[in-house]
Design an enzyme around this catalytic site. Structure first.
Site, short mmCIF file in Angstrom:
data_model
loop_
_atom_site.label_atom_id
_atom_site.label_comp_id
_atom_site.label_asym_id
_atom_site.label_seq_id
_atom_site.Cartn_x
_atom_site.Cartn_y
_atom_site.Cartn_z
N MET A 11 1.19 -1.60 0.28
CA MET A 11 0.24 0.03 0.13
C MET A 11 1.40 1.09 -0.10
O MET A 11 1.74 1.04 0.88
CB MET A 11 -0.87 0.11 1.42
CG MET A 11 -2.13 0.91 2.20
SD MET A 11 -3.36 0.07 2.90
CE MET A 11 -2.92 1.43 4.34
N TYR A 64 0.53 3.88 12.66
CA TYR A 64 0.52 3.91 10.82
C TYR A 64 -1.30 3.25 10.40
O TYR A 64 -2.22 3.33 12.03
CB TYR A 64 1.27 2.43 10.31
CG TYR A 64 1.66 1.00 11.10
CD1 TYR A 64 0.35 0.96 11.83
CD2 TYR A 64 2.19 0.24 10.30
CE1 TYR A 64 0.17 -0.47 11.69
CE2 TYR A 64 1.72 -1.35 10.45
CZ TYR A 64 1.49 -1.36 11.36
OH TYR A 64 1.80 -2.54 11.20
N GLU A 65 -1.67 3.28 9.60
CA GLU A 65 -2.59 3.20 9.24
C GLU A 65 -4.22 4.20 9.70
O GLU A 65 -5.17 4.41 9.89
CB GLU A 65 -3.89 1.74 9.53
CG GLU A 65 -3.00 0.28 9.14
CD GLU A 65 -2.29 0.26 7.72
OE1 GLU A 65 -2.98 1.36 7.14
OE2 GLU A 65 -1.19 -0.14 7.36
N GLY A 66 -3.50 5.31 9.61
CA GLY A 66 -4.17 6.62 10.04
C GLY A 66 -3.86 6.64 11.64
O GLY A 66 -4.28 5.52 12.64
#
Lengths: 598, 598
Positions: free
Chosen positions: A163, A440-442
């Site tokens: 990603m 991570y991932e927001g």
């Protein structure tokens, strides 16, 4: 070295006794989902995680990944062989459609695998995890041609996925990203730019790596509405499913990080690489959201997965380690001191980890079932409600479960005293690894903003109302049960705090949008506590009912559930009142200090 | 790479405006303690820490210490030269008597140096910190002969010191320790045994290392009443202050740890080493308590020292990093996005770190002044009250300041987002280094037990009563001030919670000693919040008074104090009510789960 045993029994309890998945046999995707299949799958998954992945966790941390001068990356010793077992077992395809080579099993079961793998070895689990996220995005948004070319190889785990969002100056604010996509006559694109923090960006586990890359097509509008999603493979796929020539996508360096050393975090350079558009032009963020939501839920699962692993080792140590005598007098007179599990403060730490880990797992299982409803329920209104549930709960699970998981890893390390600070005991690795889940991932603060700004009032507040109705149904069902008097009054008060907080925010944010920001984190924690309280309510209800109807089998396990539940209700849930009060203090104490005074 | 600027201004404010040290000019040890001397000393200390020690913090972490085959240990590059500057500046002797080569300055000033050094480079600071602790123990308990031999060399930092307590099976429970001391005809002892986790146990910074070692003399009673303290140098001292033959005390290995890599943590082997008794036989723990209390206070200081360092870097990053727009509309239209310091949730994180760091510093300065009172006040009752204050506050400062410091480092790292997880930015090192403060010098759970079991009711509860009287005096003084209405009502409620909690524990622990253990941690946190609340009360009072009486000079700084204080009172202090309620839930939820169910 730490050990790990996947919590199979807890999943069986949640699936069978708490959420009664047998009730959903009419759901197409649950049709073949028998209790035997569930148990067999979980047991087999546990075998892989306990025996193959967990033993590589410490060595993976100390060896890390190595990038060579030619840009190739070597993963820690043993990862390659373990990955081969993961691939050959067909684990990557558990929940994917059979037409792409998957097993077509429900998401909720794949969620269990996600936990087991992350609890055993978070770094290792990310290689497959990112692949599955990329598959989900391709299945939903890519053309049939792209699906045919990439998805089967990724479902089988022969190829992995990544990603590619972040750039050095664009993390939370993806609107700032600069990677360029230039249209070619044949419909493909030339991709130029540099991405950072790309997990599993380069490695030696699979024959190809499929990057999903956000970039801006020439002439696209500025900001988030000009971003498109591309699939950019490391090697160009041939028409026959083999790998062709090398693409100009390469790992420029790998980061030295606090933890997850076994996963290669790459700076990725795209120098005129070939890519194909996924979904519509300028709708890249939308297309990527599928992957991101999936990744956020998985990250939440990783949170309690590490909590579980850390708990198991801390509990074992608390039995082994002899130090001082119990306050009420010696417990094991034949030994030079009592095991530290007798000390109340050690129990406080262990119970905190356990209460949050088990509630997190329940919340993820409940949400996993909703995810299956969203994907395959026949009635549109059921699908819609399930989607609302997922939208609402995703930020809560991502942030609250990872905060609790990190906290749990820290407490478990503390149980070890000085020995917890020493690398070879592995407890400090749990802390370092768990820390990334909050980032991570927001980042978790972003999740909190997502919750209050986007989710609280989405669809006229219907998802929130549905959540409240669920909890109220539990309260009603158990209102007359004297054994649950404390649980009912506690959860009722907490739910009231949540509703008041939501109303307070909605009422005041109109005049001052900073209200969203000053209340977001406390609101998310408040929501997390209520959700955990509801899960403990469900678990206590199920445990109590099974103890009454089928005593004898698993009584120790069920009694422990009730005891841990009591701990949560007495010692953790009441914090909701404090959070509500804090929200109501408003914006002043955060916003009045001028920027330059920081 | 992170930077560091020692908080000189904050110390000047605390010493001059909050605690008015000029009032203590009649105290012998404050006689020469002019504001000019204070400022000059702090400024000079800051220069060393900012320019010499801080730049070695990252490299010290990544290089670590190396043990060679001959048992010698090399510290990271630059440490040796920096240590020479530390030694030559006479910094190690700041607070020690002039007769031993020290400067005879008050403890409170040495406390500032402790913070500056730890904020700049915790690992480096420990070499001198342990030496100063060992000097304090020798000065109080050793014979004149031993003092003459060792103390001047340690005051000058030519030799360093260590504290050898822990063995693999004996950490918290020192009564289990096995290191043996065998009496020799000449009055010295032969020391045999293995100690672990010995900070600064071996290194290349000084010509000799003086180990203070706990051991059991042959025939001594079992348990803690059979432990004696010995001084065991690496090289035997000659009568002329030089080093003689090598003693049989050597570093067997160094630990691989989560953090503080620049400090060598040794397994120490004593194989027939020569040692001399310090203090009385079998009263070793008592003799060591001087060093331990000193170390506990210093560790608390290390807690907020890292909070400060982490805050400074996070605040700078929050100004630099451009990401998204302010919720109320763009603030810096000429830039592609606003600096993240405009976002409320970033401010929440920064203010939390700052509120706890600045309150911790105030508490340490207040306690440092008490430490000077205890050492040199003329009236015995003043000395006694000061000693009571120190005994009561030491566990609070050790545990609460280190928990808050760790929490602060985590929040500061979070402000950096993904960049905070990358080693070269240094934020993750703050987290790893801060973590040890919660563990060593008595794990924080042990501090909590010390507080409720030993300190709460010591001397008929007089230290606790004196603390309450102090806070009440502030409440009375400010009761009529409308600007402090919120502060007064908040602190009054919090103090009430603390008193109620103390009474509840005392009342119920008689029937069930587990009450101590089930309430200890919450009580310590409650005490910490009230103590921080009182400190914020004092700081707000001083800031407000200076703004009124001498406006114009330092107004920005003083206004910020008031704003951060408001944040603490509104958003942090109210947690005391929750902690009281949790304490009152009693023992059941922690103790009812059988040991084997963990």
């Amino acid at each position: 070295m730490p050990t790990y045993k996947a919590p199979v029994q807890d999943y069986l309890f949640l699936l069978n006794d708490v959420f009664h998945i047998e009730r959903y046999a009419d759901l197409p995707c649950y049709a073949d989902f028998s209790p035997d299949l569930v148990e067999a799958t979980l047991t087999e998954a546990a075998r892989l995680c306990d025996n193959v992945l967990a033993p590589l966790n410490r060595t993976g941390d100390s060896e890390g990944c190595v990038r060579h001068d030619d840009g190739s990356v070597t993963t820690p010793r043993g990862f390659k062989e373990a990955y081969a077992q993961y691939r050959e077992g067909g684990w990557n395809g558990l929940k994917f459609p059979q037409e792409y080579g998957g097993q077509g099993l429900p998401s909720v079961l794949a969620g269990a695998l996600t936990e087991f793998m992350a609890g055993a070895n978070l770094s290792f689990s990310m290689y497959g995890g990112l692949t599955r996220g990329a598959v989900a995005a391709l299945l939903q948004h890519a053309s049939d041609e792209l699906k045919r070319k990439f998805v089967p190889k990724m479902v089988s785990a022969e190829w992995t996925g990544t990603m590619n969002l972040t750039e050095a100056h664009a993390g939370t604010d993806l609107g700032l990203l600069r990677t360029r996509a230039t249209r070619r006559p044949d419909g493909s694109f030339t991709i130029d730019g540099t991405k950072i923090f790309i997990s599993a960006g380069e490695h030696d586990l699979a024959e190809n790596i499929v990057h999903l890359v956000l970039a801006r097509i020439e002439g696209a509008p500025a900001g988030t509405h000009g971003i498109s999603l591309f699939v950019v493979p490391k090697f160009m796929p041939t028409d026959h499913g083999a790998v062709g020539p090398r693409n100009a996508a390469s790992c420029g360096s790998i980061e030295h990080k606090m933890g997850i050393h076994g996963n290669s975090t790459c700076v990725m350079n795209f120098d005129g690489a070939t890519g194909w558009l996924v979904g519509e032009e300028n709708r890249g963020l939308n297309a990527l959201f599928t992957m991101m939501n999936e990744a956020r839920l998985s990250t939440g699962v990783h949170g309690f997965a590490i909590g579980e692993a850390a708990y198991q080792n801390a509990a074992a140590y608390a039995h082994e380690r002899l130090q001082s005598r119990a306050l009420t007098g010696r417990k094991q007179a034949d030994k030079p001191a009592d095991p530290i599990v007798v000390h109340p403060d050690v129990r406080r730490m262990l119970l905190t980890v356990r209460a949050t880990t088990e509630a997190g797992r329940a919340l993820a299982v409940w949400t996993g079932i909703q995810s299956d409803f969203a994907a395959c329920a026949v009635e549109p209104e059921v699908r819609e409600q399930a989607e609302g549930h997922m939208a609402l709960l995703t930020p809560v699970i991502k942030a609250f479960c990872t905060d609790m998981g990190f906290n749990g890893a820290v407490l478990a390390q503390q149980v070890y005293g000085g020995h917890g600070y020493i690398a070879e005991n592995g407890m400090e690795q749990f802390v370092r690894d768990a820390r990334i889940n909050q980032i991570y991932e927001g980042a978790n603060g972003i999740q909190a903003m997502d919750l209050v700004v986007r989710k609280l009032d989405m669809n006229g507040g219907e998802p929130m109302k549905a959540f409240v109705r669920e909890v109220e149904a539990w309260l009603q069902r158990n209102a007359g049960n004297p054994a649950f008097a404390m649980h009912v009054s506690g959860l009722k008060a907490a739910l009231g705090d949540l509703q008041q907080a939501g109303q307070w925010i909605t009422t005041h944010a109109g005049d001052d949008p900073n209200v969203f920001g000053t209340s977001a984190y406390d609101f998310l924690n408040l929501f997390g506590l209520v959700a955990f309280g509801y899960m403990w309510g469900r678990m206590c209800e199920a445990a109590s009912s099974r103890l009454a109807t089928a005593p004898g089998h698993g009584d120790t396990y069920l009694s422990a559930k009730l005891a841990v539940g009591r701990f949560f209700f007495e010692r953790m849930l009441p914090e909701t009142a404090l959070l509500l009060e804090r929200i109501k203090t408003g914006t002043g104490s955060l916003m009045d200090l001028p920027d330059e005074a920081f």
